[in-house]
Motif scaffolding. Sequence first.
Motif, PDB file in Angstrom:
ATOM      1  N   TRP A  55       3.055  48.798  93.045  1.00 28.18           N
ATOM      2  CA  TRP A  55       3.926  49.263  94.137  1.00 28.18           C
ATOM      3  C   TRP A  55       5.388  49.279  93.708  1.00 28.18           C
ATOM      4  O   TRP A  55       6.120  50.235  93.991  1.00 28.18           O
ATOM      5  N   GLU A  56       5.834  48.241  92.995  1.00 25.98           N
ATOM      6  CA  GLU A  56       7.232  48.168  92.568  1.00 25.98           C
ATOM      7  C   GLU A  56       7.602  49.296  91.622  1.00 25.98           C
ATOM      8  O   GLU A  56       8.779  49.677  91.537  1.00 25.98           O
ATOM      9  N   ALA A  57       6.621  49.844  90.912  1.00 27.87           N
ATOM     10  CA  ALA A  57       6.899  50.928  89.976  1.00 27.87           C
ATOM     11  C   ALA A  57       6.644  52.306  90.588  1.00 27.87           C
ATOM     12  O   ALA A  57       6.830  53.316  89.905  1.00 27.87           O
ATOM     13  N   SER A  58       6.269  52.352  91.845  1.00 26.73           N
ATOM     14  CA  SER A  58       5.894  53.622  92.458  1.00 26.73           C
ATOM     15  C   SER A  58       7.111  54.331  93.053  1.00 26.73           C
ATOM     16  O   SER A  58       8.147  53.712  93.302  1.00 26.73           O
ATOM     17  N   PRO A  59       6.998  55.632  93.338  1.00 25.36           N
ATOM     18  CA  PRO A  59       8.095  56.378  93.979  1.00 25.36           C
ATOM     19  C   PRO A  59       8.078  56.280  95.501  1.00 25.36           C
ATOM     20  O   PRO A  59       8.867  56.961  96.162  1.00 25.36           O
ATOM     21  N   TRP A  60       7.198  55.441  96.074  1.00 24.46           N
ATOM     22  CA  TRP A  60       7.036  55.404  97.530  1.00 24.46           C
ATOM     23  C   TRP A  60       7.622  54.138  98.165  1.00 24.46           C
ATOM     24  O   TRP A  60       7.255  53.782  99.281  1.00 24.46           O
ATOM     25  N   GLN A  61       8.537  53.488  97.504  1.00 25.31           N
ATOM     26  CA  GLN A  61       9.080  52.242  98.063  1.00 25.31           C
ATOM     27  C   GLN A  61       9.952  52.476  99.289  1.00 25.31           C
ATOM     28  O   GLN A  61      10.069  51.588 100.136  1.00 25.31           O
ATOM     29  N   GLN A  62      10.582  53.635  99.400  1.00 26.13           N
ATOM     30  CA  GLN A  62      11.409  53.908 100.573  1.00 26.13           C
ATOM     31  C   GLN A  62      10.564  54.166 101.817  1.00 26.13           C
ATOM     32  O   GLN A  62      10.985  53.873 102.940  1.00 26.13           O
ATOM     33  N   GLN A  63       9.365  54.709 101.611  1.00 24.26           N
ATOM     34  CA  GLN A  63       8.498  55.039 102.747  1.00 24.26           C
ATOM     35  C   GLN A  63       7.502  53.929 103.066  1.00 24.26           C
ATOM     36  O   GLN A  63       6.752  54.038 104.036  1.00 24.26           O
ATOM     37  N   THR A  64       7.477  52.875 102.254  1.00 24.89           N
ATOM     38  CA  THR A  64       6.534  51.780 102.456  1.00 24.89           C
ATOM     39  C   THR A  64       7.274  50.454 102.302  1.00 24.89           C
ATOM     40  O   THR A  64       8.424  50.409 101.888  1.00 24.89           O
ATOM     41  N   ARG A  65       6.577  49.371 102.608  1.00 20.43           N
ATOM     42  CA  ARG A  65       7.145  48.044 102.383  1.00 20.43           C
ATOM     43  C   ARG A  65       6.010  47.049 102.189  1.00 20.43           C
ATOM     44  O   ARG A  65       4.851  47.324 102.540  1.00 20.43           O
ATOM     45  N   GLU A  66       6.344  45.885 101.637  1.00 14.09           N
ATOM     46  CA  GLU A  66       5.339  44.835 101.501  1.00 14.09           C
ATOM     47  C   GLU A  66       5.280  44.021 102.789  1.00 14.09           C
ATOM     48  O   GLU A  66       6.315  43.647 103.351  1.00 14.09           O
TER      49      GLU A  66
END
Length: 300
Positions: A243-254
């Motif tokens: 997840w930390e390396a993905s491009p979807w961190q702005q649209q998702t969260r832990e």
Amino acid sequence: MFNAVFFKTFITLVETGSFTQTAGQLGMTQPGVSQHVRKLEEYFSLPLLARTGKRFELTEAGRQVYDYALRLFAEHEQFRHALEQELVEGGECRCSSIETFGVLFYPFALGYLKNHPRLRLHMTFSNNQQAIEEVLSRQVDLALVSSIQKHPELSCELYLQESLAVIVPADFQGNSFQDLLSLGFISHQEGQEQARKLLAANFPGEFRGLHQLTRRSEVNQVHLALDAVARGLGFSILPRSVWEASPWQQQTREWYLDEETLWPVYRVRRRQEQLAERYHHLLDEYLHWRQGTSSRNPDS
């Protein structure tokens, strides 16, 4: 009989000009030095030294043998160095990996190849059983899997442990297990097993099995599971590093939980065959890179 030790003794003798000094440097006796010279003379059927008392001079054959011996050892050293370099920096690495590990490992390995132009990489993404079968059938030399493999022909050892995370849409406001279930589950190649382990550890009184999860989508590529989460279609459980390396961190969260849950990755090879040094070097470099870049790497 050809013997490199005899040539080494002869080189040392010519360079020191003394049987005594040669014996001292090589940890031999003077008679031992003389014997080595005699063995060479017998091998070539020619005298190599012209002795006058305790002194000697090289015969024409002796000069040629000395020159040959120097070339022989120089070529040997060049070959030895080239072989060492080839084992680390050249040749082919043939690996099979579960997708949740390989999705980060493969891009790292591509960068590694840029710095090791003689190295080649053949890599497949497989499930645990397929990866093991590829090792047994010699399609690959190394499998990176998430379960211990007990087989008389295989060697299995822990390589690293990944920290699992629950990833939800960025606007998710729920704070209970039931709120999470209401989102629906986005599964991937190892999603169900990772979900079983994490949910059982964090919700021992509420989680009773995977039948409680409503699977909104299932895909065998973990980055596409994150795409589904980013679209608000559900939650997923996967290694935090992915997840930390993905491009979807702005649209998702832990969705943070109290109980840290680790997911193992094992190295599997054929028991009777040692991996070439290039495999160890690549795997060690990947661990060093992970330790330097992961903000919550549990171990490696």
